[in-house]
Design a protein around this motif. Sequence first.
Motif, mmCIF file in Angstrom:
data_model
loop_
_atom_site.group_PDB
_atom_site.id
_atom_site.type_symbol
_atom_site.label_atom_id
_atom_site.label_comp_id
_atom_site.label_asym_id
_atom_site.label_seq_id
_atom_site.Cartn_x
_atom_site.Cartn_y
_atom_site.Cartn_z
ATOM 1 N N CYS A 66 19.530 3.067 6.028
ATOM 2 C CA CYS A 66 20.783 2.842 6.432
ATOM 3 C C CYS A 66 21.801 3.643 5.219
ATOM 4 C CB CYS A 66 21.474 1.527 6.484
ATOM 5 S SG CYS A 66 20.352 0.595 8.018
ATOM 6 N N LEU A 67 22.654 4.365 5.498
ATOM 7 C CA LEU A 67 23.576 4.885 4.307
ATOM 8 C C LEU A 67 24.896 4.716 4.964
ATOM 9 C CD1 LEU A 67 21.859 8.463 4.577
ATOM 10 C CD2 LEU A 67 21.514 6.723 2.886
ATOM 11 N N TYR A 68 25.882 4.496 3.879
ATOM 12 C CA TYR A 68 27.148 4.062 4.106
ATOM 13 C C TYR A 68 27.900 4.749 3.122
ATOM 14 C CZ TYR A 68 31.338 1.289 4.661
ATOM 15 O OH TYR A 68 32.809 0.795 4.780
ATOM 16 N N LEU A 69 29.063 5.193 3.478
ATOM 17 C CA LEU A 69 29.988 5.862 2.583
ATOM 18 C C LEU A 69 31.460 4.965 2.639
ATOM 19 C CD1 LEU A 69 30.797 8.114 0.406
ATOM 20 C CD2 LEU A 69 31.665 9.443 2.334
ATOM 21 N N GLY A 70 31.816 4.296 1.719
ATOM 22 C CA GLY A 70 33.026 3.689 1.624
ATOM 23 C C GLY A 70 33.681 4.155 0.348
ATOM 24 N N GLY A 71 34.696 3.311 0.160
ATOM 25 C CA GLY A 71 35.703 3.673 -0.816
ATOM 26 C C GLY A 71 35.280 3.780 -2.330
ATOM 27 N N ASN A 72 34.093 2.782 -2.515
ATOM 28 C CA ASN A 72 33.513 2.710 -3.580
ATOM 29 C C ASN A 72 32.319 3.679 -3.917
ATOM 30 O OD1 ASN A 72 35.074 0.610 -4.496
ATOM 31 N ND2 ASN A 72 33.856 -0.922 -3.591
ATOM 32 N N GLY A 73 32.236 4.401 -2.745
ATOM 33 C CA GLY A 73 31.022 5.422 -2.811
ATOM 34 C C GLY A 73 30.208 4.981 -1.852
ATOM 35 N N MET A 74 28.766 5.817 -1.941
ATOM 36 C CA MET A 74 27.727 5.874 -0.983
ATOM 37 C C MET A 74 26.376 5.021 -1.397
ATOM 38 S SD MET A 74 25.482 8.825 0.772
ATOM 39 C CE MET A 74 26.793 9.637 1.796
ATOM 40 N N GLY A 75 25.874 4.017 -0.540
ATOM 41 C CA GLY A 75 24.685 3.429 -1.017
ATOM 42 C C GLY A 75 23.871 3.385 0.305
ATOM 43 N N ALA A 76 22.791 2.795 0.053
ATOM 44 C CA ALA A 76 21.778 2.880 0.989
ATOM 45 C C ALA A 76 20.975 1.428 1.236
ATOM 46 C CB ALA A 76 20.573 3.798 0.731
ATOM 47 N N GLY A 77 20.442 1.141 2.135
ATOM 48 C CA GLY A 77 19.691 -0.120 2.290
ATOM 49 C C GLY A 77 18.404 0.273 2.930
ATOM 50 N N ILE A 78 17.226 -0.196 2.494
ATOM 51 C CA ILE A 78 15.911 0.121 3.037
ATOM 52 C C ILE A 78 15.212 -1.136 3.648
ATOM 53 C CG2 ILE A 78 13.633 1.164 2.543
ATOM 54 C CD1 ILE A 78 14.979 2.173 -0.032
ATOM 55 N N VAL A 79 14.690 -1.085 4.934
ATOM 56 C CA VAL A 79 13.919 -2.014 5.449
ATOM 57 C C VAL A 79 12.414 -1.350 5.801
ATOM 58 C CG1 VAL A 79 13.556 -3.885 7.215
ATOM 59 C CG2 VAL A 79 15.819 -3.057 6.328
ATOM 60 N N LEU A 80 11.549 -2.145 5.156
ATOM 61 C CA LEU A 80 9.990 -1.776 5.511
ATOM 62 C C LEU A 80 9.430 -2.906 6.267
ATOM 63 C CD1 LEU A 80 9.074 -0.363 1.997
ATOM 64 C CD2 LEU A 80 9.782 0.903 4.025
ATOM 65 N N ASP A 81 8.895 -2.632 7.627
ATOM 66 C CA ASP A 81 8.232 -3.601 8.330
ATOM 67 C C ASP A 81 8.923 -4.851 8.353
ATOM 68 O OD1 ASP A 81 6.164 -1.908 8.934
ATOM 69 O OD2 ASP A 81 4.817 -2.467 7.357
#
Length: 199
Positions: A66-81
């Motif tokens: 998951c990729l999200y771009l907000g006021g503080n910048g862009m981050g990602a979250g990862i889910v495996l199985d």
Amino acid sequence: MVIGAAGMVSKGRLMLSEGDQELEGRDLEGFFSEKLEVPVRAVNDMNAAAAGCWIRTGMERGACVCLYLGGNGMGAGIVLDGRVWPGAADFAGELGFLPDMKGKLQPLSDAFSARGMQEVYRRIIQIYAVLLNPERIVLYTNPFLEGMMEELYEDCSRYLPEYAVPLLELSDSFERDYETGMMEIAGKMERRQKTELMV
């Protein structure tokens, strides 16, 4: 109690943050647990959103980013199985540390360019497609993605073999996914506490 923080959270501490520098290095879990006398868990907001996204999409196996771009910048979250993957040092998803990305992922930075966002998204999608090969990459909506999805998919198809191109999903469910993920984390804490009380 679960605290979601926009930044790198490791062992209950906010280690990196673009928006809450005064909290950096603080033991959020220890502070609030002592004050409120309840179990507390501090998590990265993108890890919570990714957990909620996994539940929303009904995936059972595989990988989702998951990729999200907000006021503080862009981050990602990862889910495996079905398990959120924060990384060995809780650093997974800190995209601002990628080569040549300093400031480009922060809308309030002078280095940020709205015109360059398609290239930024394309590069990040390619990196995840090659290193993780997820079935799905969720791009949470923002104004810079308007009208870009078809071109992003075409870009990926040009640079990646057809069988390695992930499903690209444009989603406006960040808040819902985040809240669902926070509730899931709180529920796991409660179930763990009940199990410990029964032993």
